[in-house]
Design a protein around this motif. Sequence first.
Motif: not given
Length: 103
Positions: A46-65
């Motif tokens: 579960l923790k790995a899933y949450i952190l992996e989703k955060a990484k995916e969203l970071n890539k998707k929204h690369s202009r955001c902090t």
Amino acid sequence: MKKVPTHYYCCCTNSCQPKNKLQTEFLELLQSIDTELYSTDYLNDLKAYILEKAKELNKKHSRCTSLNLFFEQYNTNNHYLVGFETAQFYLKAAYFIECNPKL
């Protein structure tokens, strides 16, 4: 009461207004699993899933902090998500109690 947790309860509280699309989508993820119960066997998944989703969203929204997140365990069995200021999210230790119907 047992000393070792058998389950973990997801808790997302004190959310405030997200500042961008990245924070909005990640908050939606956390709110979608709020109040769910997971077996201790799946805690690391579960923790790995949450952190992996955060990484995916970071890539998707690369202009955001970007979100720099990790889980921290303090003096309790609870695991707190650190680095996301928009909401507090933690995995709260829960214990399965068998009831004796003859009592």
